[in-house]
Design a protein around this motif. Structure first.
Motif, short mmCIF file in Angstrom:
data_model
loop_
_atom_site.label_atom_id
_atom_site.label_comp_id
_atom_site.label_asym_id
_atom_site.label_seq_id
_atom_site.Cartn_x
_atom_site.Cartn_y
_atom_site.Cartn_z
N PRO A 1 0.64 -1.23 -0.07
CA PRO A 1 -0.03 -0.08 0.11
C PRO A 1 1.01 1.29 -0.10
N GLN A 2 0.39 2.30 -0.74
CA GLN A 2 0.91 3.48 -0.82
C GLN A 2 0.90 4.61 0.40
N ASN A 3 1.92 4.75 1.11
CA ASN A 3 1.80 5.70 2.41
C ASN A 3 1.24 7.17 1.60
N PRO A 4 0.19 7.52 2.28
CA PRO A 4 -0.57 8.80 1.85
C PRO A 4 0.39 10.06 1.95
N GLN A 5 1.27 9.80 3.01
CA GLN A 5 2.00 11.28 3.42
C GLN A 5 2.99 11.56 2.45
N ASP A 6 3.75 10.21 2.10
CA ASP A 6 4.92 10.32 1.23
C ASP A 6 5.05 8.85 0.30
N ALA A 7 4.79 8.84 -0.82
CA ALA A 7 4.82 7.35 -1.46
C ALA A 7 6.21 6.96 -1.53
N SER A 8 7.22 7.66 -1.06
CA SER A 8 8.66 6.90 -1.08
C SER A 8 8.86 6.07 0.19
N ARG A 9 7.89 6.40 1.25
CA ARG A 9 8.31 5.87 2.62
C ARG A 9 7.25 4.68 2.76
N ILE A 10 7.67 3.75 3.76
CA ILE A 10 6.89 2.48 3.98
C ILE A 10 5.61 3.05 4.64
N PRO A 11 4.48 2.30 4.63
CA PRO A 11 3.10 2.64 5.08
C PRO A 11 3.18 2.26 6.53
N PRO B 1 1.22 2.02 11.60
CA PRO B 1 0.78 2.41 10.42
C PRO B 1 0.11 3.93 10.55
N ALA B 2 -0.88 3.94 11.53
CA ALA B 2 -1.39 5.30 11.70
C ALA B 2 -0.56 6.36 11.66
N ALA B 3 0.67 6.21 12.48
CA ALA B 3 1.61 7.16 12.42
C ALA B 3 2.35 7.40 11.26
N CYS B 4 2.62 6.47 10.56
CA CYS B 4 3.37 6.42 9.17
C CYS B 4 2.38 7.10 8.22
N CYS B 5 1.03 6.84 8.30
CA CYS B 5 0.12 7.34 7.12
C CYS B 5 -0.58 8.82 7.55
N GLY B 6 -0.31 9.24 8.69
CA GLY B 6 -1.12 10.36 9.14
C GLY B 6 -2.38 10.35 9.45
N VAL B 7 -2.81 9.29 9.84
CA VAL B 7 -4.22 9.10 10.30
C VAL B 7 -4.20 8.58 11.84
#
Length: 375
Positions: free
Chosen positions: A83-93, A124-130
């Motif tokens: 899955p794509q990280n919504p905050q930054d597609a280059s980073r892990i989700p 994942p919540a912290a990674c993805c900004g949710v």
């Protein structure tokens, strides 16, 4: 399954929700995003949390992708897609509930359910900004959730706002007190800022968040945090090996899962006994710390998520769970709220930990922080 969700349509006309692929939906196979379970028969009945959501009118839009077998922190999956990280597609989700966090962050659903055994909702919540909530251990039913037996795992929600988190909790928890979850935080309320190792930018953001929220803060030295992390690793390794270790023989696991399960199988009874002793000690330490404050706060992750290239290149991610895994061991409710960082377009995570059973208070205080940080 695409890299986010396997689309389906089930239920009422209410808010939309995606369900992690460790949670049974009748008529669909629960594969935990693993080739080794691809031929699993469809579930014959819904998990209890799915039944509750449908009874409450929620509309299920898909089964969410994940780190294979819920046994990894990156969210990378070369079988079902990453899955794509919504905050930054280059980073892990982040893992293991990567698809649940990403689907919410990309607005493919209003909410999602994930599971959290060693930080797999909050990370994942912290990674993805949710927002992601791990409820008190045992507060939400795990009937119909894989692995069938776990002393650490909890089902919990992701959403983009606290109002939706509370709505999901009301649906999946029979005794959830909506009035308490929406209680305004007026008058004096106290937070304990746990002293931890994290990047200076994130630590500064945590302190600033308390100031913006007008909370009365004191520093807390939480004894046994590192030992609880190590104990949590031992227990998750032993329990996951018991649940999925037989799949190594199929030859169908991803390389990272094959290696992790082989290593997990070497966990000894003595390590598990020592871990259980640490569980008792650390649980008591958290309970004691919460006697003098309403909640504990600390970063969700000690640093921003690494890039996909770094993860694929072998950069270790085990330290990602250093601040979240201990609260699986103790069983306390813990929520990750997006945390703005000075000079960065990315948000980190503010972790809010409450007394066991006080999930509603954690939600109410998180909503107060949410409003303060948005001001």
């Amino acid at each position: 399954m695409n890299e986010f969700i396997q689309a389906l349509s089930l239920g009422g006309t209410g808010p939309t929700i995606a369900i992690k692929d460790t949670i049974d939906i009748a008529g669909y196979a629960t594969t935990a995003a693993s080739r080794a379970l691809a031929d699993t028969h469809p579930a014959v009945q819904h998990a209890e949390v799915v039944e509750r959501l449908l009874d409450a009118g929620w509309h299920i839009v898909g089964k969410a992708n994940m780190h294979e077998l819920a046994f990894g922190m990156t969210g990378i999956n070369d079988y079902t897609g990453t899955p794509q990280n919504p905050q930054d597609a280059s980073r892990i989700p982040g893992g293991s509930s990567s698809g649940s966090a990403a689907a919410v962050g990309l607005k493919l659903a209003d909410a999602a359910l994930g599971t959290d055994t060693g930080g797999s909702i909050r990370g994942p919540a912290a990674c993805c900004g949710v927002i992601g909530l791990k409820p008190t251990c045992g507060r939400v039913s795990r009937r119909g959730v894989a692995p069938r037996e776990s002393t650490l795992d909890c089902v919990g929600p992701f959403a983009r706002d606290m109002q939706t988190i509370v709505a999901v909790m009301q649906a999946i928890t029979g005794d959830f007190d909506m009035r308490a979850a929406h209680a305004p935080q007026t008058g004096a309320w106290n937070v304990g800022i746990v002293q931890v190792d994290a990047t200076p930018e994130i630590l500064k953001a945590v302190t600033r968040a308390v100031r913006q929220a007008d909370g009365t803060a004191r520093t807390v030295n939480l004894a046994g945090l590192a030992a609880a992390f190590e104990a949590g690793v031992s227990i998750i390794n032993a329990e996951t090996s018991r649940a999925f270790g037989h799949l190594v023989a199929t030859g169908k696991l991803g390389a990272d899962l094959d290696a992790r399960l082989r290593a997990a199988a070497k966990t000894t009874a003595a390590q598990c006994d020592a871990a259980e002793s640490v569980r008792k000690q650390f649980t008591a330490a958290v309970d004691h710390a919460l006697e003098s404050v309403d909640v504990l706060i600390l970063p969700t992750l000690p640093a921003l998520p690494i890039t996909l290239d770094e993860a694929r290149g072998g950069t270790s991610v085990i330290a990602m769970s250093s601040l979240i895994r201990p609260f699986n061991l103790s069983g306390h409710p813990a929520l990750s709220l997006p945390l703005p960082i000075d000079g960065s377009p990315l948000k980190a995570g503010l972790q809010i930990v409450g007394r066991r059973g006080a999930d509603e208070q954690v939600c109410a205080i998180a909503a107060h922080f949410e409003a303060a940080l948005a001001a």
